[in-house]
Design an enzyme around this catalytic site. Structure first.
Site, mmCIF file in Angstrom:
data_model
loop_
_atom_site.group_PDB
_atom_site.id
_atom_site.type_symbol
_atom_site.label_atom_id
_atom_site.label_comp_id
_atom_site.label_asym_id
_atom_site.label_seq_id
_atom_site.Cartn_x
_atom_site.Cartn_y
_atom_site.Cartn_z
ATOM 1 N N LYS A 1 3.261 4.395 -1.224
ATOM 2 C CA LYS A 1 3.382 5.307 -2.362
ATOM 3 C C LYS A 1 4.690 6.067 -2.173
ATOM 4 O O LYS A 1 4.766 7.006 -1.382
ATOM 5 C CB LYS A 1 2.227 6.299 -2.433
ATOM 6 N N ASP B 1 -0.102 18.411 19.218
ATOM 7 C CA ASP B 1 0.364 19.624 19.908
ATOM 8 C C ASP B 1 1.017 20.624 18.965
ATOM 9 O O ASP B 1 1.824 21.450 19.393
ATOM 10 C CB ASP B 1 1.341 19.257 21.031
ATOM 11 N N HIS C 1 -9.391 11.283 1.702
ATOM 12 C CA HIS C 1 -8.548 10.095 1.631
ATOM 13 C C HIS C 1 -7.231 10.289 2.371
ATOM 14 O O HIS C 1 -6.400 9.386 2.442
ATOM 15 C CB HIS C 1 -8.286 9.768 0.152
ATOM 16 N N ASP D 1 17.355 10.271 -7.252
ATOM 17 C CA ASP D 1 18.790 10.465 -6.992
ATOM 18 C C ASP D 1 19.143 10.336 -5.516
ATOM 19 O O ASP D 1 20.209 10.823 -5.087
ATOM 20 C CB ASP D 1 19.256 11.830 -7.520
ATOM 21 N N HIS E 1 0.815 -1.212 0.000
ATOM 22 C CA HIS E 1 0.000 0.000 0.000
ATOM 23 C C HIS E 1 0.852 1.267 0.000
ATOM 24 O O HIS E 1 0.331 2.375 0.105
ATOM 25 C CB HIS E 1 -0.916 -0.023 1.242
ATOM 26 N N LYS F 1 -4.341 10.644 5.231
ATOM 27 C CA LYS F 1 -4.018 9.915 6.457
ATOM 28 C C LYS F 1 -2.996 10.762 7.203
ATOM 29 O O LYS F 1 -1.790 10.670 6.973
ATOM 30 C CB LYS F 1 -3.421 8.539 6.148
#
Length: 483
Positions: free
Chosen positions: A222, A408, A401, A227, A220, A403
């Site tokens: 991404k 604080d 979508h 470089d 899952h 996450k």
């Protein structure tokens, strides 16, 4: 019928054997009970579901090999990075200095603390994809790409064309796509990339015969690394749906990504190379060339970054534990955005305890999810959260979508992991932790802006809902560990 008693006996024996297999094979108590309920109360179909989705026949053999490869790789680079963790902690300002327990835990999990990073917050595809295309165009030596969903659409083809062109210029390109999430490119973009000299492999290839063991344990993540100096990580897949160009209300996709420049990219590189060694069957040689000597590179920024990653190959649920550390250190405020709120009991307890202890806790979730069952299961947790004083908001503008978590206004977390069992236990995930007041404040501002497109859930009205509204949620809660 003569055969009916015999069939009933055989079914009871089979059911007993399956229940024994579930108890023996499943360590999570909630998941064990959920599977037992499923196979007992859904005759035949429950057992079929368990054998298709509940068992990973090859986990021990395949992933143990990956662990060995990763460990061997890490021995080559970890000493320098461990030393830099101490320096990074000392260099952090008092305001940005991270919680020592969280840092020590992630360092123990082989994720170094790094200072001297530049971190750019990217909201939605409108900001992410131009930055990605610019970074790819500027690549000099190598490009590493790893995605759960990569689609054969406008942005997918645009990135493909850049990769093909850069490969023609001599840039070394490695491309990993999840064979389930990116199944639309198997016979199109993946083939075109291979033909152009881009090394391209699916993660954990799916075939019909192996379907039962391979719909779980997906990659899952991404990740893009250019470089070894610039990296991208977050919730945005390669798909046109993330680019909001004035479409109809409800088609809007809200998501968040990060661009990291500096030594914080090193652990993303390590993750990619480990995944590459596993899915390609190769073992990258001269691996040190993919980790720049940051002593010789000018510090691109002042951000302190650490990466948390986990999956079926992890000794511990690192992302789960890192979130628990983050929640427990909160003193004033916790801001959480998640599309799938199906927390395990430890996360649930941490959020409730924080709220009961006087910490302001706000959680942003979608008003409408992309799965009715998942939506019902998520809503089954709302009453307990609301009764503890957690403020829940339902996003109305479209599908959220992202996450993310802000603690604080000092710690910002952006990544691929949803707040659910699947992300903590079944999938390969990665989160970036940025210990920086300015970035955390920026992410908090994004959260507050999102609240303008959300409706606060009223605790009194929520508990007064009809039984017909609440019953599907209660039922879905029983199988929430399987979602």
């Amino acid at each position: 019928m003569v055969w009916q008693p015999l069939l009933e006996v055989l079914y009871v024996l089979l059911l007993t054997a399956v229940c024994g297999r579930i108890i023996y094979d499943t360590n999570n108590t909630a998941k064990t009970l959920a599977y037992l309920l499923l196979v007992v109360f859904v005759p035949v179909g429950g057992m079929v579901f368990y054998f298709f989705f509940g068992i990973n026949y090859r986990k021990r053999t395949l992933y143990n090999k990956k662990i060995v490869d990763d460990y061997d790789l890490w021995q080559r680079v970890k000493k320098e990075m461990y030393e830099r963790s101490v320096v990074a902690y000392q260099q952090a300002t008092d305001a940005d200095r991270p919680d020592k327990r969280l840092v020590r835990y992630l360092v123990k999990e082989m994720s170094p603390l790094t200072a001297g990073n530049a971190v750019t917050l990217l909201t939605n595809g409108e900001e992410k994809f131009p930055a990605v295309l610019n970074a790819l165009e500027a690549a000099r030596e190598h490009i590493h790409i790893e995605y759960y969903i990569y689609e054969n659409d406008n942005i997918g083809r645009a990135i493909k064309e850049v990769l093909i062109r850069k490969a023609g210029e001599g840039v070394k390109i490695r491309f990993i796509y999840d064979d389930f999430g990116s199944r639309s490119i198997r016979h199109s973009i993946a083939k075109q990339l291979r033909a152009a000299g881009v090394e391209t492999f699916p993660f954990f290839r799916i075939t019909f015969m192996a379907l039962a063991s391979r719909l779980n344990y997906r990659n899952h993540r991404k990740i893009i690394i250019v470089d070894g100096e610039k990296g991208f990580v977050g919730g945005i897949n390669v798909s046109d749906r993330y680019i909001n160009n004035g479409g109809q209300r409800g088609s809007y996709w809200r998501d968040t990504h990060l661009m990291i420049e500096g030594p914080g990219v090193a652990y993303l590189q390590y993750l990619f190379i480990g995944d590459w060694n596993f899915c390609s069957g190769q073992k990258i040689q001269n691996v040190r060339q993919y980790f720049p000597d940051y002593k010789l590179v000018e510090r691109p920024g002042d951000k302190v970054v650490q990466i948390a990653a986990s999956g079926p190959d992890s000794a511990h649920p690192t992302i789960l534990y890192s979130l628990l550390f983050a929640l427990h250190q909160a003193e004033d405020e916790i801001l959480i955005t998640t599309p799938y709120l199906i927390p395990d009991q430890s996360i649930m307890d941490a959020i409730v305890v924080a709220a009961l202890g006087g910490v302001t806790v706000k959680v942003l979730v979608p008003a409408i999810t992309d799965s009715k069952l998942v939506g019902w299961a998520a809503r089954s947790y709302y009453e307990s959260l609301l009764s503890a004083g957690v403020k829940l908001y339902a996003y109305q503008k479209g599908f959220i979508h992202a996450k993310t978590m802000v603690v604080d206004r000092k710690l910002a977390i952006v990544g691929t992991a949803n707040m659910d069992y699947r992300s903590f236990d079944l999938n390969f995930e990665v989160n970036a932790l940025v210990y920086d007041t300015s970035l955390a404040t920026s992410l908090a501002t994004v959260f507050e802006n999102d609240l303008n497109d959300a409706t606060e859930i009223d605790p009194t009205e929520w508990v007064r809902r009809s039984i017909s509204s609440r019953l599907p949620e209660k039922i879905a809660r029983l199988v929430s560990p399987l979602l």
